[in-house]
Design a protein around this motif. Structure first.
Motif, short mmCIF file in Angstrom:
data_model
loop_
_atom_site.label_atom_id
_atom_site.label_comp_id
_atom_site.label_asym_id
_atom_site.label_seq_id
_atom_site.Cartn_x
_atom_site.Cartn_y
_atom_site.Cartn_z
N PRO A 23 48.22 37.01 -80.90
CA PRO A 23 48.59 38.42 -80.97
C PRO A 23 50.04 38.62 -80.51
N LEU A 24 50.72 39.50 -81.22
CA LEU A 24 52.11 39.88 -80.94
C LEU A 24 53.12 38.83 -81.38
N ASN A 25 52.65 37.71 -81.98
CA ASN A 25 53.56 36.75 -82.60
C ASN A 25 54.20 37.35 -83.85
N LYS A 26 55.45 36.98 -84.12
CA LYS A 26 56.04 37.27 -85.42
C LYS A 26 55.62 36.17 -86.39
N VAL A 27 55.27 36.57 -87.60
CA VAL A 27 54.83 35.61 -88.61
C VAL A 27 55.77 35.70 -89.81
N ARG A 28 56.28 34.56 -90.24
CA ARG A 28 57.15 34.47 -91.41
C ARG A 28 56.33 33.96 -92.60
N VAL A 29 56.23 34.77 -93.62
CA VAL A 29 55.47 34.42 -94.82
C VAL A 29 56.44 33.84 -95.85
N GLU A 30 56.11 32.66 -96.38
CA GLU A 30 56.97 31.99 -97.36
C GLU A 30 56.19 31.79 -98.64
#
Length: 366
Positions: free
Chosen positions: A47-54
């Motif tokens: 939770p609260l992590n930033k996630v980079r979608v590729e």
């Protein structure tokens, strides 16, 4: 005429072929990876992590939905054909949970659903209320991520607890708990640990032969006094009765003085407490607790019984006053010098007769 028809047919075929080529060039949205920052977790996130979608075909992001029910906000300025960024939310009210769950991305070129695993963070302990604990008393533990607790132990022994929220639990401290013991809260995310220091607790008397003052006597305008009355909250207790005599103008009971209850470092009256179990024959009976010190000073605290059943009365030494409890606040009271506790009945503004009962007198510093 025939040539005109042939010409039209050729034009139609050309249009169909051009449209087909256009459809072949259309890009379908696809996600190759979801990478959490920091740590580079793949298709996993706290939770609260930033996630980079590729991936590809990701331009024109319209909506992100987690677990088919939680809409995730995002910044469209960080959206391109090949990537975008969002932050994993966690809100109990919206139904957030841990574990593998679907996440759906809706873009200009369509929508697709992938699985992502929301990991449970390691719990933390931020503080205890009160800051210094007392054996036999409840202790509130504040922290983070108190979900799915599997055990709470103190010094290796399992404790009962009440979960107030994901950031607060209340534990029951054993009466024989040892200061400096390690408290451990265990969850699937890991363990939180904290050393628990306990208050200095001195048993003055339990009227069962235990404590630093065991031989009680009475004085003044009393009708009767019995330091071995049976049937109290934990065994014997003391009973003092006053039936209206004013010959002396005062009454009370004491087990005498001696050495101070606390060490010379325990000076702060605001951190020192008297605990005493009390009862009476009638509501309104007014008790007087008097403290004497090794340098000959005395302080008092008077209070009325509001419940004839046994209750534990807790008094901070900072609430005591001079002049037997009728004067000014005891701002100079040095807790380390208190060496005697007296219990009696205030002979004004109290029912006649009044019979008070008391037991388990303790002094503690925290």
């Amino acid at each position: 005429m025939i040539n005109k028809i042939k010409y039209r047919i050729l034009i139609l075929f050309a249009l169909v072929s051009f449209t087909a080529c256009e459809n072949d060039d259309a890009v379908t949205a696809n996600v190759d990876a979801m990478v959490a920052e920091p740590g580079d977790l793949l298709n996993q996130a706290f939770p609260l992590n930033k996630v980079r979608v590729e991936g590809k075909g990701l331009e024109g992001l319209k909506k992100i939905t987690l677990d088919n029910k939680i809409d995730i906000s995002f910044n469209p300025n960080y959206n391109s054909d090949k990537s975008f960024i969002f932050t994993i939310p966690f809100d109990e009210k919206l139904g957030s949970r841990f574990g593998v769950q679907p996440i759906t991305f809706t873009t200009a070129s369509g929508s697709l659903t992938k699985n992502i695993e929301i990991l449970q963070p390691v719990p933390t302990i931020t503080k205890t209320i009160p800051a210094v604990a007392t054996p036999g008393f409840p202790l509130e533990i504040e922290g983070t991520w108190f979900y799915n607790i599997s055990s709470v132990t103190l010094g290796g022994k399992t404790l009962s607890y009440t979960l107030k929220s994901s950031s607060s639990i209340i534990i029951g401290l054993p009466s024989d708990a040892v200061s400096g013991s390690e408290l451990i809260i265990t969850t699937p995310g890991g363990t939180a640990k904290r050393t628990i220091n306990f208050a200095t607790l001195v048993l003055v008397s339990d009227f069962d032969g235990n404590g630093v003052r065991t031989s009680w006597n009475s004085y003044g305008d009393i009708d009767s006094f019995n330091a071995n009355t049976t049937g109290g909250p934990t065994g014997n207790y003391a009973t003092l009765a006053w039936t209206g005599s004013t010959a002396n103008g005062y009454n009370g009971s004491s087990a005498g003085g001696g050495t101070s209850f606390l060490s010379t470092s325990n000076t702060d009256a605001t951190r020192t407490f008297i605990d005493i179990d009390v009862s009476a024959n009638v509501i309104g009976a007014q008790l007087a607790i008097q403290l004497n010190t090794i340098d000959g000073k005395n302080y008092g605290y008077n209070f009325k019984i509001t419940d004839v059943n046994w209750t534990t009365k807790t008094i901070t030494l900072a609430d005591f006053k001079d002049d037997y409890g009728f004067g000014q606040p005891a701002t100079t009271l040095n807790a380390s010098k208190v060496n005697e506790i007296k219990v009696g009945i205030v002979q004004t503004d109290t029912p006649n007769p009044s019979t008070i009962k008391f037991d388990n007198i303790k002094i503690r510093y925290q």
